[in-house]
Scaffold this motif. Structure first.
Motif, PDB file in Angstrom:
ATOM      1  N   LYS A 104       0.828  -1.216   0.119  1.00  0.00           N
ATOM      2  CA  LYS A 104      -0.052  -0.069  -0.141  1.00  0.00           C
ATOM      3  C   LYS A 104       1.044   1.408   0.035  1.00  0.00           C
ATOM      4  CE  LYS A 104      -4.181  -2.031   1.782  1.00  0.00           C
ATOM      5  NZ  LYS A 104      -5.340  -1.965   3.034  1.00  0.00           N
ATOM      6  N   ALA A 105       2.021   1.422   0.944  1.00  0.00           N
ATOM      7  CA  ALA A 105       2.726   2.454   0.717  1.00  0.00           C
ATOM      8  C   ALA A 105       3.652   2.588  -0.581  1.00  0.00           C
ATOM      9  CB  ALA A 105       4.018   2.337   1.817  1.00  0.00           C
ATOM     10  N   SER A 106       3.812   1.427  -1.355  1.00  0.00           N
ATOM     11  CA  SER A 106       4.317   1.524  -2.516  1.00  0.00           C
ATOM     12  C   SER A 106       3.325   2.282  -3.490  1.00  0.00           C
ATOM     13  CB  SER A 106       4.936   0.152  -3.109  1.00  0.00           C
ATOM     14  OG  SER A 106       5.468   0.258  -4.480  1.00  0.00           O
ATOM     15  N   GLU A 107       2.248   1.602  -3.468  1.00  0.00           N
ATOM     16  CA  GLU A 107       1.153   2.066  -4.313  1.00  0.00           C
ATOM     17  C   GLU A 107       0.882   3.740  -4.068  1.00  0.00           C
ATOM     18  OE1 GLU A 107      -2.189  -0.278  -3.784  1.00  0.00           O
ATOM     19  OE2 GLU A 107      -1.287  -2.136  -4.585  1.00  0.00           O
ATOM     20  N   ALA A 108       0.781   3.873  -2.746  1.00  0.00           N
ATOM     21  CA  ALA A 108       0.672   5.522  -2.353  1.00  0.00           C
ATOM     22  C   ALA A 108       1.861   6.312  -2.808  1.00  0.00           C
ATOM     23  CB  ALA A 108       0.355   5.572  -0.940  1.00  0.00           C
ATOM     24  N   ILE A 109       2.925   5.919  -2.651  1.00  0.00           N
ATOM     25  CA  ILE A 109       3.906   6.834  -3.342  1.00  0.00           C
ATOM     26  C   ILE A 109       4.075   6.933  -4.711  1.00  0.00           C
ATOM     27  CG2 ILE A 109       6.459   6.955  -3.526  1.00  0.00           C
ATOM     28  CD1 ILE A 109       6.854   5.617  -0.736  1.00  0.00           C
ATOM     29  N   SER A 110       3.765   5.796  -5.444  1.00  0.00           N
ATOM     30  CA  SER A 110       3.617   5.620  -7.018  1.00  0.00           C
ATOM     31  C   SER A 110       2.430   6.663  -7.459  1.00  0.00           C
ATOM     32  CB  SER A 110       3.366   4.299  -7.338  1.00  0.00           C
ATOM     33  OG  SER A 110       3.363   4.247  -8.932  1.00  0.00           O
ATOM     34  N   GLY A 111       1.262   6.465  -6.691  1.00  0.00           N
ATOM     35  CA  GLY A 111       0.090   7.235  -7.363  1.00  0.00           C
ATOM     36  C   GLY A 111       0.626   8.760  -7.008  1.00  0.00           C
ATOM     37  N   ALA A 177       6.762  12.276  10.863  1.00  0.00           N
ATOM     38  CA  ALA A 177       5.894  13.117  11.124  1.00  0.00           C
ATOM     39  C   ALA A 177       4.787  13.448   9.840  1.00  0.00           C
ATOM     40  CB  ALA A 177       6.379  14.474  11.831  1.00  0.00           C
ATOM     41  N   VAL A 178       5.804  13.596   8.879  1.00  0.00           N
ATOM     42  CA  VAL A 178       5.071  14.118   7.494  1.00  0.00           C
ATOM     43  C   VAL A 178       4.161  12.732   6.965  1.00  0.00           C
ATOM     44  CG1 VAL A 178       5.309  14.494   5.023  1.00  0.00           C
ATOM     45  CG2 VAL A 178       6.726  15.696   6.735  1.00  0.00           C
ATOM     46  N   ALA A 179       4.632  11.597   6.841  1.00  0.00           N
ATOM     47  CA  ALA A 179       4.235  10.401   6.561  1.00  0.00           C
ATOM     48  C   ALA A 179       2.918  10.078   7.399  1.00  0.00           C
ATOM     49  CB  ALA A 179       5.209   9.064   6.524  1.00  0.00           C
ATOM     50  N   GLY A 180       3.024  10.348   8.705  1.00  0.00           N
ATOM     51  CA  GLY A 180       1.754  10.175   9.777  1.00  0.00           C
ATOM     52  C   GLY A 180       0.735  11.175   9.330  1.00  0.00           C
ATOM     53  N   PHE A 181       1.109  12.328   8.988  1.00  0.00           N
ATOM     54  CA  PHE A 181       0.206  13.194   8.614  1.00  0.00           C
ATOM     55  C   PHE A 181      -0.494  12.729   7.269  1.00  0.00           C
ATOM     56  CE2 PHE A 181      -1.154  17.431   6.410  1.00  0.00           C
ATOM     57  CZ  PHE A 181      -1.924  17.788   7.320  1.00  0.00           C
ATOM     58  N   PHE A 182       0.311  12.583   6.353  1.00  0.00           N
ATOM     59  CA  PHE A 182      -0.262  12.068   5.066  1.00  0.00           C
ATOM     60  C   PHE A 182      -1.408  10.951   4.995  1.00  0.00           C
ATOM     61  CE2 PHE A 182       0.202   9.058   1.577  1.00  0.00           C
ATOM     62  CZ  PHE A 182      -0.364  10.058   0.462  1.00  0.00           C
ATOM     63  N   PHE A 183      -0.709   9.724   5.954  1.00  0.00           N
ATOM     64  CA  PHE A 183      -1.757   8.611   6.047  1.00  0.00           C
ATOM     65  C   PHE A 183      -3.088   8.935   7.069  1.00  0.00           C
ATOM     66  CE2 PHE A 183       2.342   6.341   5.316  1.00  0.00           C
ATOM     67  CZ  PHE A 183       1.783   5.702   3.828  1.00  0.00           C
ATOM     68  N   ALA A 184      -2.821   9.918   8.043  1.00  0.00           N
ATOM     69  CA  ALA A 184      -4.038  10.376   8.685  1.00  0.00           C
ATOM     70  C   ALA A 184      -5.084  11.054   7.849  1.00  0.00           C
ATOM     71  CB  ALA A 184      -3.545  11.364   9.695  1.00  0.00           C
TER      72      ALA A 184
END
Length: 195
Positions: A104-111, A177-184
């Motif tokens: 999912k992280a790979s898909e999110a970064i690719s997206g 922190a940025v990744a947490g904010f993004f996923f939230a």
């Protein structure tokens, strides 16, 4: 002197009966000795029966203790086996969740890289070609990173993450922190869309 009726009654009292004879001591002694030896025999027999009863109870108690010990051992072995099985299942589930998270992280970064790449032409028009090139470079870097992430297994990712944190702890905290904010934001947005 004249006799009064009270005194005359004393003199005419009935003669006393002779006292009952007691049997001779020689006749009573054999009966008492026989009764004493019989009592001793009964007492000895009762003690022997009590000892036998104690031994039987001791034997039964030892047998029961052995049974309980065997049951406890069997149950503890079964519980230990169950705990090991649950541990294996938990490891398998954790590995499965980690693989899903990596995917999912790979898909999110690719997206995200694709979104940046798609908006590069708009950036060219609004801000200039220089900024559009920055966006294209960032998009390409994100998509390459997503491909690398997808290609690595979990062990390699863990090692890479440890090395990165050791080299740049401040940057690691910022990225987290940025990744947490993004996923939230992403999960909050998907839960709002579901309801």
């Amino acid at each position: 002197m004249a006799k009064t009726p009270a005194t005359s009654a004393k003199t005419t009292a009935a003669p006393k009966k002779p006292a009952a004879r007691k049997p001779a001591a020689s006749k009573a002694a054999p009966k008492t000795a026989a009764a004493g030896s019989e009592a001793k025999e009964k007492f000895a027999k009762a003690i022997e029966e009590a000892k036998a009863g104690v031994q039987a109870l001791t034997s039964q108690a030892q047998d029961k203790a052995g049974e309980y010990r065997q049951k406890a051992t069997t149950q503890s072995e079964a519980l230990l086996g169950d705990a090991k099985e649950y541990g294996v299942q938990a490891k398998e589930k954790a590995a499965e969740l980690a693989r899903e998270g990596k995917s999912k992280a790979s898909e999110a970064i690719s997206g995200l890289g694709q979104i940046v790449a798609d908006s590069a032409t708009t950036i060219d028009e609004k801000l200039g070609a220089k900024y559009g090139d920055y966006a294209r470079t960032a998009a390409r870097t994100m998509q390459e990173g997503a491909a690398k992430l997808e290609a690595k297994d979990l062990g390699e990712l863990g090692t890479d993450a440890k090395e990165f944190v050791k080299k740049s702890p401040g940057l690691a905290v910022g990225i987290a922190a940025v990744a947490g904010f993004f996923f939230a934001r992403m999960f909050r947005g998907s839960s709002n869309n579901d309801s």
